[in-house]
Scaffold this motif. Sequence first.
Motif, mmCIF file in Angstrom:
data_model
loop_
_atom_site.group_PDB
_atom_site.id
_atom_site.type_symbol
_atom_site.label_atom_id
_atom_site.label_comp_id
_atom_site.label_asym_id
_atom_site.label_seq_id
_atom_site.Cartn_x
_atom_site.Cartn_y
_atom_site.Cartn_z
ATOM 1 N N GLU A 1 6.824 -18.662 5.457
ATOM 2 C CA GLU A 1 6.893 -18.689 6.845
ATOM 3 C C GLU A 1 5.362 -19.407 7.228
ATOM 4 O O GLU A 1 4.442 -19.011 6.718
ATOM 5 C CB GLU A 1 7.139 -17.371 7.466
ATOM 6 N N GLY B 1 11.864 -7.396 9.555
ATOM 7 C CA GLY B 1 11.382 -6.114 8.872
ATOM 8 C C GLY B 1 12.267 -5.806 7.945
ATOM 9 O O GLY B 1 11.930 -4.792 6.896
ATOM 10 N N ARG C 1 0.847 -1.431 -0.068
ATOM 11 C CA ARG C 1 0.232 0.104 -0.099
ATOM 12 C C ARG C 1 0.707 1.294 0.116
ATOM 13 O O ARG C 1 0.677 2.228 0.939
ATOM 14 C CB ARG C 1 -0.927 0.087 1.051
HETATM 15 P P1 ATP Z 1 10.687 -11.135 9.565
HETATM 16 O O1 ATP Z 1 12.199 -11.722 9.868
HETATM 17 O O2 ATP Z 1 10.324 -10.205 10.729
HETATM 18 O O3 ATP Z 1 9.980 -12.103 8.818
HETATM 19 P P2 ATP Z 1 11.378 -10.036 6.857
HETATM 20 O O4 ATP Z 1 12.653 -9.579 6.700
HETATM 21 O O5 ATP Z 1 10.887 -11.177 6.342
HETATM 22 O O6 ATP Z 1 11.163 -9.842 8.396
HETATM 23 P P3 ATP Z 1 9.013 -8.543 5.505
HETATM 24 O O7 ATP Z 1 8.056 -9.478 6.166
HETATM 25 O O8 ATP Z 1 9.601 -8.790 4.505
HETATM 26 O O9 ATP Z 1 10.677 -8.730 6.256
HETATM 27 O O10 ATP Z 1 8.741 -7.033 5.776
HETATM 28 C C1 ATP Z 1 9.385 -5.917 5.311
HETATM 29 C C2 ATP Z 1 8.682 -4.873 5.390
HETATM 30 O O11 ATP Z 1 7.223 -4.945 4.778
HETATM 31 C C3 ATP Z 1 8.278 -4.407 7.071
HETATM 32 O O12 ATP Z 1 8.260 -3.157 7.045
HETATM 33 C C4 ATP Z 1 6.722 -4.953 7.231
HETATM 34 O O13 ATP Z 1 6.322 -4.407 7.994
HETATM 35 C C5 ATP Z 1 6.285 -4.637 5.899
HETATM 36 N N1 ATP Z 1 5.053 -5.722 5.420
HETATM 37 C C6 ATP Z 1 5.386 -6.915 5.455
HETATM 38 N N2 ATP Z 1 4.178 -7.722 5.186
HETATM 39 C C7 ATP Z 1 3.253 -6.780 5.062
HETATM 40 C C8 ATP Z 1 1.972 -6.653 4.760
HETATM 41 N N3 ATP Z 1 1.184 -7.819 4.437
HETATM 42 N N4 ATP Z 1 1.287 -5.547 4.736
HETATM 43 C C9 ATP Z 1 1.857 -4.346 5.066
HETATM 44 N N5 ATP Z 1 3.126 -4.228 5.144
HETATM 45 C C10 ATP Z 1 3.836 -5.386 5.255
#
Ligand code: ATP
Length: 243
Positions: free
Chosen positions: A93, A48, A23
């Motif tokens: 995950e 994140g 978004r």
């Molecule tokens: P983790 O180790 O916690 O799983 P990650 O490195 O896999 O983290 P992501 O899940 O890819 O990180 O998230 C990256 C960014 O996108 C973060 O700021 C998260 O808040 C945001 N984000 C992830 N999924 C969504 C979603 N479905 N809607 C809105 N924002 C999201």
Amino acid sequence: MSPRDITVGQPLLELRGLTAAYRGLRALHGVDLDVARGEIVAVFGANGAGKSTLLRAVAGQMPIGGSIVFDGTSLARVPAFRINRMGVVLVPEGRRLFPRLSVEDNLRLGAYARRGPDRLRPLELVFSLFPRLKERLPQRANTLSGGEQQMLAIGRALMTNPRLLMLDEPSQGIMPRLVDDILAAVLHIRAAGVTVLIVEQRLDETLEIADRAYVLQTGRVVMHGDAREIAADVEVRRAYLGM
Ligand code: ATP
């Protein structure tokens, strides 16, 4: 044979300037990443950092900017189900099994899109990697332990006969002993001809099986290199990984 004795080949996955947003909020800011045929490539980073987003983007599960090329073909605008049929398969995950179905039915569903007499051939590999699954074929997926569920999720992905297997934190919620089993299985999966892109929090164990690794920080690659060099680089670990 050590995993690094396997000769790695041509590029299989090439990401250039990859961006992705939720978004309007950018989660990836122009990521360049390569995976060669036969490699195990690991992605690390704090919560994140964008690791799951990266895998979801490659799987076609969200709109992207920049380019994703798999085996010479652009994946931009290819729908997720077709990317999956091209052999790019994500074990997300949380595993997303069919909880009320048996182990056997979950595995068979992995092969639902395949045709022909070889449809169920990957079962041999799945059972050799995870004999526990063979012992539990009639058992409902939701009655398996966390580690067994992860094995089933990986097994189901293998039933699609993947060329690139993407694993999102397979060690999450699993007993340490089973984490080792699962990472050992990743080496066997590669030996069976499958290239692997793995997101993990377990730095040391994962660097032992990976050829190369990338570190993401707030949606950007802040370093990448040979897994052994990263494992040995105390500064890198402290600066980017908090370890
Ligand atoms: P983790 O180790 O916690 O799983 P990650 O490195 O896999 O983290 P992501 O899940 O890819 O990180 O998230 C990256 C960014 O996108 C973060 O700021 C998260 O808040 C945001 N984000 C992830 N999924 C969504 C979603 N479905 N809607 C809105 N924002 C999201």
